[in-house]
Design a protein around this motif. Sequence first.
Motif, PDB file in Angstrom:
ATOM      1  N   LEU A 179       1.125  -0.615  -0.123  1.00 18.43           N
ATOM      2  CA  LEU A 179      -0.184  -0.028   0.010  1.00 18.43           C
ATOM      3  C   LEU A 179       1.017   1.459   0.166  1.00 18.43           C
ATOM      4  N   GLN A 197      -4.693  -7.637   0.107  1.00 19.69           N
ATOM      5  CA  GLN A 197      -5.769  -7.414  -0.273  1.00 19.69           C
ATOM      6  C   GLN A 197      -5.277  -6.977  -1.439  1.00 19.69           C
ATOM      7  N   LEU A 229      -7.416  -1.803  -3.538  1.00 14.75           N
ATOM      8  CA  LEU A 229      -7.914  -0.070  -2.513  1.00 14.75           C
ATOM      9  C   LEU A 229      -9.360   0.377  -2.967  1.00 14.75           C
ATOM     10  N   LEU A 231      -9.121  -1.083   2.099  1.00 16.67           N
ATOM     11  CA  LEU A 231      -9.194  -2.358   1.646  1.00 16.67           C
ATOM     12  C   LEU A 231      -9.624  -3.912   1.234  1.00 16.67           C
TER      13      LEU A 231
END
Length: 178
Positions: free
Chosen positions: A139, A159, A162, A177
């Motif tokens: 991220l 994940q 987003l 997420l």
Amino acid sequence: YSEWKHPYPLTDEVTKAYEWGGIDITDTSQGFAAALWVLQYISGELHLGKVNTPLVPVLTVGAGVVKVALAFDANMRPAYAWQIGEDTCVLRYYDTALADFTEITFTGIYSPCLTLDDSRTQSSSISDIIFAYLKGNQLCYRQQRDRFLIEYVLAEVTQHFLMRVGMNKSHRLQFMLR
């Protein structure tokens, strides 16, 4: 985790993005919670407007857009991000150094989201647009004060989508997420 400061519809429709903003473009006289705005990709163009009003085309971006994002800077100028294909994102924002809008294309990233990090009136001179995205299993974000040229890694994630970034009621930036 805390509740979002400015809630808006969460949708699986990734070619539509919401953001709270002023009453009109470049008009912050009623603050940043005056109107809920929507950006939608339709037939090669980005369309912008307030929710429940007709959207108007604002930018031709071509085919292949799979996700869009919207934010407004401290002067209520729009910033747009869109993902083309699997891992190319374009960011269009008002660059104060150029005194004009500019676009930057990033490769190797996906799932773009935008937000004004702090829309409170007392923070208007220090607020930034945050451009958040995923890069592999990271991220990441970039910020307006750096002209979006510096990448910051926030965390390793599992994940792959987003959904949203924005301020929560505890006045912290929060990421969603899935």
